[in-house]
Design a protein around this motif. Structure first.
Motif, mmCIF file in Angstrom:
data_model
loop_
_atom_site.group_PDB
_atom_site.id
_atom_site.type_symbol
_atom_site.label_atom_id
_atom_site.label_comp_id
_atom_site.label_asym_id
_atom_site.label_seq_id
_atom_site.Cartn_x
_atom_site.Cartn_y
_atom_site.Cartn_z
ATOM 1 N N SER A 185 0.786 -1.277 0.032
ATOM 2 C CA SER A 185 0.027 0.122 0.084
ATOM 3 C C SER A 185 0.814 1.183 -0.046
ATOM 4 N N VAL A 225 2.098 2.316 -3.626
ATOM 5 C CA VAL A 225 0.851 2.766 -4.013
ATOM 6 C C VAL A 225 0.832 4.180 -3.727
ATOM 7 N N LEU A 276 -5.859 6.046 -2.911
ATOM 8 C CA LEU A 276 -5.691 4.804 -3.633
ATOM 9 C C LEU A 276 -4.789 3.638 -2.851
ATOM 10 N N ALA A 277 -4.247 4.321 -1.934
ATOM 11 C CA ALA A 277 -3.391 3.399 -0.960
ATOM 12 C C ALA A 277 -4.182 2.407 -0.073
ATOM 13 N N ALA A 325 -5.849 -0.026 -2.197
ATOM 14 C CA ALA A 325 -4.948 -1.016 -2.386
ATOM 15 C C ALA A 325 -4.909 -2.079 -1.473
ATOM 16 N N ILE A 362 -6.121 -5.961 -1.670
ATOM 17 C CA ILE A 362 -4.956 -7.120 -1.277
ATOM 18 C C ILE A 362 -5.519 -7.906 -0.263
#
Length: 250
Positions: free
Chosen positions: A49, A52, A68-69, A72, A76
């Motif tokens: 993360s 990202v 976005l992190a 992610a 996952i």
């Protein structure tokens, strides 16, 4: 050494959607025994993360990079812990008896309490990350994900299991998580904390620990202990408290 590697891959398979080598064998207590590696798996998720976030920060502002992190991390893990948070909020907030609360937590549908919990927790985590410089936010993700899983492992040891073991995704074993496994898990969870300023870490641990204590005590009173969903909620609220502590101190 081979068994430890197998237990690590078992933990990865249980907590994430990441591809792993197929296990040549599996024993009923492996999920519990693999709890020692949960923080390391969390750090793997947090590290990915963080990558990202650092990549996105080159193209967008901090809010988009943080979103976005966090997204992610959800992808996952397959929203594994977030699902636990939502079910915990619905069960503890909506049921009138321990039996009914556990039934609600097993329902695949998400209710009002669950939606509110997800929006608040995910939104506050994104806001906290967005308030940090990209490098600090990346380290914060690594530390928060690992420490959040460490808090869940400690809860497994200190709180009795209250759910239906036969219907659970995670099958608890009679002896539970052993103290040696808890110590190893916490030792793994601790090392990224040394990459952050001491005051920031202390405040994050205090807030995260306080939120975990509220969830654990509430679950103990309302359903008699923890379930897999409670552990997911513990992980999520510790992450939130830790990130809020870092953001406040900075």
């Amino acid at each position: 050494m081979r068994r430890q590697v197998e237990l690590f891959f078992c933990a990865v398979q249980f907590l994430t959607r990441l591809p792993t080598p197929a296990l040549s064998r599996f024993e009923p207590d492996w999920t519990t025994r693999s709890a020692r590696w949960f923080p390391l798996v969390g750090q793997l998720v947090g590290g990915l993360s963080a990558l990202v976030l650092l990549g996105a920060a080159h193209f967008w502002n901090s809010w988009i990079a943080a979103l976005l992190a966090v997204g992610a991390g959800v992808l996952i893990t397959g929203a594994f812990h977030e699902d636990g948070l939502a079910d915990t909020a619905d069960g503890l907030g909506g049921g009138q008896t321990p039996k009914r609360r556990l039934e609600i937590m097993k329902d695949s549908r998400v209710g009002t309490f669950g939606v509110i919990a997800l929006v608040l927790v995910l939104g506050l985590k994104i806001a906290a990350l967005a308030s940090l410089a990209p490098a600090a936010a990346a380290v914060a993700l690594l530390a928060a994900h690992g420490a959040g899983r460490g808090a869940a492992v400690l809860t497994m040891r200190l709180s009795p299991y209250a759910g239906d073991a036969l219907a659970a995704k995670w099958k608890p074993v009679p002896d539970g998580v052993r103290w040696g496994e808890v110590v190893l898990a916490l030792a793994i969870a601790v090392w990224p904390l040394f990459l952050l300023p001491t005051l920031n870490v202390a405040l994050g641990l205090v807030i995260g620990g306080a939120l975990v204590l509220i969830v654990v005590l509430l679950a103990r009173r309302l359903i008699g202990g923890h379930t897999g969903d409670i552990l997911g909620a513990v992980e999520q609220v510790f992450e939130l408290g830790f990130l809020l502590g870092l953001a406040a101190a900075l």
